[in-house]
Design an enzyme around this catalytic site. Structure first.
Site: not given
Ligand code: COA
Length: 260
Positions: A66, A112, A115, A135
């Site tokens: 999400a 999400g 999910e 989460e």
């Molecule tokens: N919500 C909002 N933005 C998200 C996102 C999320 N769940 N997951 C990734 N993004 C965005 C990042 O903020 C980034 O945006 P920006 O370039 O404007 O800063 C872009 O997507 C790329 O992500 P980034 O984190 O730079 O890529 P990465 O390869 O370094 O890491 C992940 C990849 C998936 C490990 C990391 O993005 C992450 O941990 N995301 C969140 C996962 C999460 O907790 N999901 C559950 C949400 S309830």
């Protein structure tokens, strides 16, 4: 229908829905959830569509969760509303769709995203996919069905570990857990899903809808799945597809189901 965050096209009775926010790793913001609802609803109502494949755009992510930026300042009431609305318009909606939905998990499927994949009827992953429910690392719990669907798919102990550690598993681990049915290369992911979808399109869509209802009944509180199976099985005898299927078998020819 045109959308800002998703792409949807129908080819040979297969509706492919692509979540298209690659710069945000296809994170599900409010608008994307609404658009997905519209696209799944349109697929349900389109008599040309027999199977739906949902995937993420780009090579990195199915859906990375999400959209955290949208709920970071929510209070208790808003949190509950966010979860309830998501269940209603997307996650439960997809699970109970009368047409089969295959998740083509092409990269990160987190929060999400996992999910959503779990709400689909089954999952196929590319070998670069990573899945998890992170989460609790953000101070919340999965709120789009993850605490319920993950134990159903992988067993309680594995679900507890995945949710408590907030860790990710790779595609092969997901295959071992039964979370995905197949693992293939990124290149072969959509071709394999299309092959499975095509196989499904050859069968009775009326019977498939009945099977979805009967299988889902096993996971619905207060409902006896066997009773639903008996009812749905009986109803099949009143369909044109049943007449065609049994007649074709006896005439030693391939069935051409009217879908009624
Ligand atoms: N919500 C909002 N933005 C998200 C996102 C999320 N769940 N997951 C990734 N993004 C965005 C990042 O903020 C980034 O945006 P920006 O370039 O404007 O800063 C872009 O997507 C790329 O992500 P980034 O984190 O730079 O890529 P990465 O390869 O370094 O890491 C992940 C990849 C998936 C490990 C990391 O993005 C992450 O941990 N995301 C969140 C996962 C999460 O907790 N999901 C559950 C949400 S309830």
């Amino acid at each position: 229908m045109s959308y800002n965050n998703i792409l949807s096209k129908v080819t040979n009775s297969i509706n492919t829905i692509i979540i298209n926010r690659p710069n945000k790793l296809n994170a599900l913001n409010k608008e994307t959830i609404k658009e997905l609802h519209k696209a799944f609803k349109a697929a349900e109502e389109d008599s040309e569509v027999k199977v739906i494949i949902v995937t993420g755009s780009g090579e990195k992510a199915f859906v990375a969760g999400a959209d955290i930026s949208e709920f970071a300042d929510f209070d208790v009431k808003e949190g509950k509303k966010l979860s309830a609305k998501g269940h209603d318009i997307l996650f439960d909606f997809v699970e109970n769709l009368s047409k089969p939905v295959i998740a083509a998990v092409n990269g990160f499927a987190l929060g999400g995203g996992l999910e959503l994949a779990m709400a689909c009827h089954f999952r196929v992953a590319s070998d670069n996919a990573k899945m998890g429910l992170p989460e609790v690392s953000l101070g919340v719990i999965p709120g789009y069905g993850g605490t319920q669907r993950l134990p159903n798919l992988v067993g309680k102990g594995r679900a507890m570990e995945m949710i408590m550690t907030a860790g990710m598993i790779d595609a092969n681990q997901a295959l071992t857990y039964g979370l995905v049915n197949h693992v293939t290369t990124q290149e072969e992911l959509i071709p394999l899903c299309t092959k499975l979808a095509t196989k499904i399109t050859n069968n009775s869509s009326v019977a498939i809808s009945a099977a979805i209802r009967a299988i889902n009944a096993n996971y619905t509180d207060g409902i006896n799945g066997f009773d639903i199976e008996i009812k749905e099985f009986g109803n099949c005898f009143g369909t044109e597809d049943f007449v065609e299927g049994t007649t074709a078998f006896l005439e030693k020819r391939k069935a051409n189901f009217p879908g009624k």
